[in-house]
Scaffold this active site. Structure first.
Site, short mmCIF file in Angstrom:
data_model
loop_
_atom_site.label_atom_id
_atom_site.label_comp_id
_atom_site.label_asym_id
_atom_site.label_seq_id
_atom_site.Cartn_x
_atom_site.Cartn_y
_atom_site.Cartn_z
N GLY A 167 0.82 -1.22 0.00
CA GLY A 167 0.00 0.00 0.00
C GLY A 167 0.84 1.26 0.00
O GLY A 167 0.56 2.22 -0.72
N CYS A 168 1.89 1.26 0.80
CA CYS A 168 2.76 2.44 0.89
C CYS A 168 3.53 2.65 -0.40
O CYS A 168 3.76 3.78 -0.81
CB CYS A 168 3.70 2.31 2.08
SG CYS A 168 2.81 2.26 3.66
N THR A 169 3.90 1.57 -1.06
CA THR A 169 4.58 1.68 -2.35
C THR A 169 3.64 2.28 -3.38
O THR A 169 4.01 3.19 -4.12
CB THR A 169 5.10 0.30 -2.80
OG1 THR A 169 6.07 -0.16 -1.85
CG2 THR A 169 5.72 0.37 -4.18
N ALA A 177 3.25 6.03 -2.62
CA ALA A 177 4.46 6.79 -2.95
C ALA A 177 4.64 6.90 -4.46
O ALA A 177 5.03 7.96 -4.98
CB ALA A 177 5.68 6.14 -2.31
#
Length: 159
Positions: free
Chosen positions: A46-48, A51
């Site tokens: 999710g964070c990838t 970003a």
């Protein structure tokens, strides 16, 4: 958990190391609009996605006068690996002790797989040129958030 920021609040200033080890101070960005987003951990799905979405929108956001800062509790060395692996162009800052997250209301109780835990609350806060909050979203979804943010800020030509 500290109180969440709301429109009209003065954003708490901070100085944090970025993925190169340089110090970034929020008040040094006065005169520009700033998007600060908090995410739990570099190199997670999710964070990838989030970003990468911010990096893909960075030129357009910069063209509208915005600087984007992504903040996680990861150390600068991990953030550098994240940047290199995913070819990120968004600025990544390290809040290892979570003090900034706490002062911005982005750390505290949240639900994770049905359990209540303490952790980073995926959040995005937008500041005007004077450092005043214009928008604040908490518990956002990683996927589709940048597109929603752009719509909410009126950056997509009113679409």
């Amino acid at each position: 958990m500290s109180a969440r920021l709301e429109a009209g609040d003065a954003a708490p200033d901070f100085t944090l190391p970025d993925d190169t080890g340089s110090q970034v101070t929020l008040s040094d960005l006065r005169g520009r609009k700033v998007i600060v987003y908090f995410y739990p951990a570099a190199m997670t799905p999710g964070c990838t996605k989030q970003a990468c979405d911010f990096s893909e929108s960075l030129d357009s956001l910069a063209g509208q006068g915005y600087t984007v800062l992504g903040i996680s509790p990861d150390k600068p060395e991990k953030l550098a690996r994240f940047r290199d692996k995913e070819h990120l162009t968004v600025a990544l800052l390290s809040d290892a002790d979570r003090a900034v997250m706490e002062s911005w209301g982005a750390f505290g109780e949240k639900k994770l797989y049905g359990k209540t835990v303490q952790g980073v609350i995926r959040s995005t806060v937008v500041l005007d040129e004077e450092g005043t909050v214009t928008h604040a979203w908490y518990n956002v979804k990683a996927t589709g958030h940048v597109a929603k943010l752009r719509r909410d800020l009126g950056l997509d030509g009113g679409e």
